[in-house]
Design a protein around this motif. Structure first.
Motif, PDB file in Angstrom:
ATOM      1  N   ARG A 238      11.224   8.695   9.382  1.00 47.15           N
ATOM      2  CA  ARG A 238      10.897   7.838  10.524  1.00 47.15           C
ATOM      3  C   ARG A 238       9.379   7.837  10.671  1.00 47.15           C
ATOM      4  O   ARG A 238       8.778   8.877  10.927  1.00 47.15           O
ATOM      5  CB  ARG A 238      11.564   8.366  11.790  1.00 47.15           C
ATOM      6  N   VAL A 239       8.748   6.656  10.510  1.00 47.89           N
ATOM      7  CA  VAL A 239       7.290   6.622  10.354  1.00 47.89           C
ATOM      8  C   VAL A 239       6.646   5.456  11.102  1.00 47.89           C
ATOM      9  O   VAL A 239       7.284   4.448  11.396  1.00 47.89           O
ATOM     10  CB  VAL A 239       6.901   6.523   8.863  1.00 47.89           C
ATOM     11  N   HIS A 240       5.363   5.642  11.368  1.00 49.24           N
ATOM     12  CA  HIS A 240       4.541   4.548  11.884  1.00 49.24           C
ATOM     13  C   HIS A 240       3.980   3.696  10.744  1.00 49.24           C
ATOM     14  O   HIS A 240       3.674   2.517  10.949  1.00 49.24           O
ATOM     15  CB  HIS A 240       3.362   5.095  12.703  1.00 49.24           C
ATOM     16  N   ASN A 241       3.818   4.285   9.574  1.00 45.93           N
ATOM     17  CA  ASN A 241       3.175   3.619   8.440  1.00 45.93           C
ATOM     18  C   ASN A 241       4.150   3.539   7.276  1.00 45.93           C
ATOM     19  O   ASN A 241       4.325   4.500   6.528  1.00 45.93           O
ATOM     20  CB  ASN A 241       1.911   4.371   8.029  1.00 45.93           C
ATOM     21  N   VAL A 242       4.762   2.380   7.107  1.00 38.96           N
ATOM     22  CA  VAL A 242       5.846   2.217   6.140  1.00 38.96           C
ATOM     23  C   VAL A 242       5.323   2.226   4.706  1.00 38.96           C
ATOM     24  O   VAL A 242       5.926   2.843   3.823  1.00 38.96           O
ATOM     25  CB  VAL A 242       6.629   0.925   6.418  1.00 38.96           C
ATOM     26  N   LYS A 243       4.216   1.556   4.444  1.00 42.04           N
ATOM     27  CA  LYS A 243       3.698   1.440   3.079  1.00 42.04           C
ATOM     28  C   LYS A 243       3.508   2.818   2.445  1.00 42.04           C
ATOM     29  O   LYS A 243       3.964   3.067   1.317  1.00 42.04           O
ATOM     30  CB  LYS A 243       2.373   0.676   3.071  1.00 42.04           C
ATOM     31  N   GLU A 244       2.851   3.711   3.149  1.00 42.21           N
ATOM     32  CA  GLU A 244       2.569   5.036   2.612  1.00 42.21           C
ATOM     33  C   GLU A 244       3.855   5.846   2.432  1.00 42.21           C
ATOM     34  O   GLU A 244       4.017   6.587   1.458  1.00 42.21           O
ATOM     35  CB  GLU A 244       1.593   5.774   3.531  1.00 42.21           C
ATOM     36  N   ALA A 245       4.796   5.688   3.361  1.00 49.06           N
ATOM     37  CA  ALA A 245       6.075   6.398   3.240  1.00 49.06           C
ATOM     38  C   ALA A 245       6.875   5.881   2.052  1.00 49.06           C
ATOM     39  O   ALA A 245       7.513   6.658   1.329  1.00 49.06           O
ATOM     40  CB  ALA A 245       6.879   6.255   4.527  1.00 49.06           C
ATOM     41  N   MET A 246       6.861   4.579   1.827  1.00 53.69           N
ATOM     42  CA  MET A 246       7.579   3.996   0.693  1.00 53.69           C
ATOM     43  C   MET A 246       6.970   4.433  -0.624  1.00 53.69           C
ATOM     44  O   MET A 246       7.678   4.567  -1.629  1.00 53.69           O
ATOM     45  CB  MET A 246       7.601   2.472   0.798  1.00 53.69           C
ATOM     46  N   GLU A 247       5.657   4.660  -0.646  1.00 53.95           N
ATOM     47  CA  GLU A 247       5.031   5.194  -1.858  1.00 53.95           C
ATOM     48  C   GLU A 247       5.536   6.611  -2.128  1.00 53.95           C
ATOM     49  O   GLU A 247       5.794   6.979  -3.288  1.00 53.95           O
ATOM     50  CB  GLU A 247       3.504   5.166  -1.713  1.00 53.95           C
ATOM     51  N   CYS A 248       5.702   7.402  -1.078  1.00 53.28           N
ATOM     52  CA  CYS A 248       6.294   8.743  -1.227  1.00 53.28           C
ATOM     53  C   CYS A 248       7.692   8.636  -1.816  1.00 53.28           C
ATOM     54  O   CYS A 248       8.049   9.375  -2.747  1.00 53.28           O
ATOM     55  CB  CYS A 248       6.389   9.434   0.133  1.00 53.28           C
ATOM     56  N   VAL A 249       8.484   7.726  -1.268  1.00 54.71           N
ATOM     57  CA  VAL A 249       9.866   7.555  -1.718  1.00 54.71           C
ATOM     58  C   VAL A 249       9.907   7.123  -3.177  1.00 54.71           C
ATOM     59  O   VAL A 249      10.690   7.655  -3.982  1.00 54.71           O
ATOM     60  CB  VAL A 249      10.599   6.529  -0.825  1.00 54.71           C
ATOM     61  N   ALA A 250       9.052   6.165  -3.550  1.00 49.69           N
ATOM     62  CA  ALA A 250       9.033   5.664  -4.926  1.00 49.69           C
ATOM     63  C   ALA A 250       8.668   6.772  -5.915  1.00 49.69           C
ATOM     64  O   ALA A 250       9.298   6.927  -6.966  1.00 49.69           O
ATOM     65  CB  ALA A 250       8.057   4.496  -5.041  1.00 49.69           C
ATOM     66  N   LEU A 251       7.648   7.549  -5.574  1.00 50.15           N
ATOM     67  CA  LEU A 251       7.221   8.627  -6.462  1.00 50.15           C
ATOM     68  C   LEU A 251       8.267   9.743  -6.528  1.00 50.15           C
ATOM     69  O   LEU A 251       8.492  10.334  -7.588  1.00 50.15           O
ATOM     70  CB  LEU A 251       5.875   9.191  -6.000  1.00 50.15           C
ATOM     71  N   TYR A 252       8.913  10.001  -5.411  1.00 55.31           N
ATOM     72  CA  TYR A 252       9.963  11.013  -5.377  1.00 55.31           C
ATOM     73  C   TYR A 252      11.117  10.610  -6.297  1.00 55.31           C
ATOM     74  O   TYR A 252      11.613  11.411  -7.096  1.00 55.31           O
ATOM     75  CB  TYR A 252      10.455  11.204  -3.940  1.00 55.31           C
ATOM     76  N   HIS A 253      11.548   9.348  -6.194  1.00 56.37           N
ATOM     77  CA  HIS A 253      12.661   8.881  -7.037  1.00 56.37           C
ATOM     78  C   HIS A 253      12.279   8.910  -8.523  1.00 56.37           C
ATOM     79  O   HIS A 253      13.091   9.243  -9.372  1.00 56.37           O
ATOM     80  CB  HIS A 253      13.093   7.475  -6.613  1.00 56.37           C
ATOM     81  N   GLU A 254      11.030   8.547  -8.824  1.00 53.78           N
ATOM     82  CA  GLU A 254      10.559   8.566 -10.208  1.00 53.78           C
ATOM     83  C   GLU A 254      10.578   9.999 -10.747  1.00 53.78           C
ATOM     84  O   GLU A 254      10.982  10.245 -11.890  1.00 53.78           O
ATOM     85  CB  GLU A 254       9.161   7.987 -10.296  1.00 53.78           C
ATOM     86  N   MET A 255      10.196  10.930  -9.918  1.00 57.63           N
ATOM     87  CA  MET A 255      10.178  12.317 -10.332  1.00 57.63           C
ATOM     88  C   MET A 255      11.611  12.824 -10.562  1.00 57.63           C
ATOM     89  O   MET A 255      11.860  13.579 -11.504  1.00 57.63           O
ATOM     90  CB  MET A 255       9.507  13.177  -9.257  1.00 57.63           C
ATOM     91  N   LYS A 256      12.538  12.380  -9.738  1.00 56.79           N
ATOM     92  CA  LYS A 256      13.939  12.809  -9.881  1.00 56.79           C
ATOM     93  C   LYS A 256      14.543  12.275 -11.180  1.00 56.79           C
ATOM     94  O   LYS A 256      15.442  12.894 -11.752  1.00 56.79           O
ATOM     95  CB  LYS A 256      14.770  12.313  -8.695  1.00 56.79           C
ATOM     96  N   LEU A 257      14.032  11.120 -11.625  1.00 55.16           N
ATOM     97  CA  LEU A 257      14.563  10.498 -12.868  1.00 55.16           C
ATOM     98  C   LEU A 257      13.974  11.131 -14.118  1.00 55.16           C
ATOM     99  O   LEU A 257      14.539  11.008 -15.200  1.00 55.16           O
ATOM    100  CB  LEU A 257      14.260   8.996 -12.868  1.00 55.16           C
ATOM    101  N   ALA A 258      12.832  11.792 -13.978  1.00 54.95           N
ATOM    102  CA  ALA A 258      12.133  12.331 -15.153  1.00 54.95           C
ATOM    103  C   ALA A 258      12.895  13.482 -15.800  1.00 54.95           C
ATOM    104  O   ALA A 258      13.577  14.227 -15.134  1.00 54.95           O
ATOM    105  CB  ALA A 258      10.724  12.787 -14.725  1.00 54.95           C
TER     106      ALA A 258
END
Length: 258
Positions: A238-258
């Motif tokens: 739950r965030v005030h700044n969606v762009k930065e949070a979505m970057e966290c999510v994208a990188l997290y998912h990429e790391m989980k796939l590695a």
């Protein structure tokens, strides 16, 4: 989950999204940046915030929800309230999730109302009320005690007929900064609740006081802890700044796939 505060006195963005124009600008920005939900709130729960009548809260949130739904009909909206009357009115206006900071402890009719509405419910841990919570921080083991209370609230909610439940440990609500960090460090234990976990630490005092800065300058700290929360098992940020949070999510998912 993007935060849309329609209050004049929230701790970070009070008054910024109080007009219909600004509400829609904020909603469009968050949705375009990838927000899954918009969390609309009309009652500031920061310590010392002004009391708001049920009718005023209804007017604030229903007006905002109506405007968002009209312009963005596909948007998923949650209503941030601990009042069952407001929750009901908001769902009738177009909200599809109820986000209750009290976990049903401040309104005896909340659980039965949610069950009748048949919508998902977010139960947050809170001791006392937003006005008294800062004095109610005496825990022997904050993580285990919050887990116990949330487990009990979830059991009661299920018994009332609520099927889709999300748990929020309530960072900063009736917890000191040290206690909030302790909970964050043990966040994986909340997986034992067997429900999705929501983490809301965006720009909170646990971040900006630790960094000797302000809520306005706490985005970097927020991003760091959001990444940590994902690694510890958080399902929703739950965030005030969606762009930065979505970057966290994208990188997290990429790391989980590695």
């Amino acid at each position: 989950m993007g935060i849309v505060n329609v209050t004049p006195d929230s701790f970070y963005d009070g008054g910024k999204t109080f007009s219909e124009k600004n509400i829609l600008i904020q909603a469009e920005k968050m949705l375009s940046e990838g927000a899954t939900f918009l969390d609309v709130g009309g009652y500031s729960t920061r310590p010392g915030a002004a009391e708001v009548s049920i009718e005023e809260e209804k007017n604030r949130v229903c007006g905002a929800i109506n405007s968002i739904v009209k312009k963005f009909p596909e948007a998923l909206i949650s209503i941030d309230t601990f009042r069952s009357d407001v929750a009901k009115a908001a769902v009738e206006a177009g909200a599809s999730i109820i986000n209750d900071v009290s976990g049903g402890t401040l309104d005896a009719d909340m659980f039965s109302t949610v069950a009748k509405l048949k919508v998902p419910y977010i139960a947050m841990h809170l001791r006392g009320t937003p006005k008294t919570m800062t004095k109610l921080t005496d825990y022997k083991n904050v993580t285990l005690e919050v887990l116990k209370i949330l487990s009990e609230r979830i059991a009661i909610a299920r018994a009332e007929g609520i099927n889709d439940i999300i748990a929020d440990p309530g960072f900063g609500f009736a917890k000191t900064s040290a206690q909030s960090f302790e909970m964050m460090n043990n966040l994986e234990l909340f997986q034992n609740l067997d429900v999705p976990i929501l983490v809301g630490i965006s720009r909170k005092s646990m971040i900006y006081k630790t960094l000797n800065t302000s809520a306005e300058n706490a985005l970097n700290g927020t991003t760091v802890l959001n990444a940590f929360a994902l690694l510890k098992g958080a399902s929703i940020l739950r965030v005030h700044n969606v762009k930065e949070a979505m970057e966290c999510v994208a990188l997290y998912h990429e790391m989980k796939l590695a």
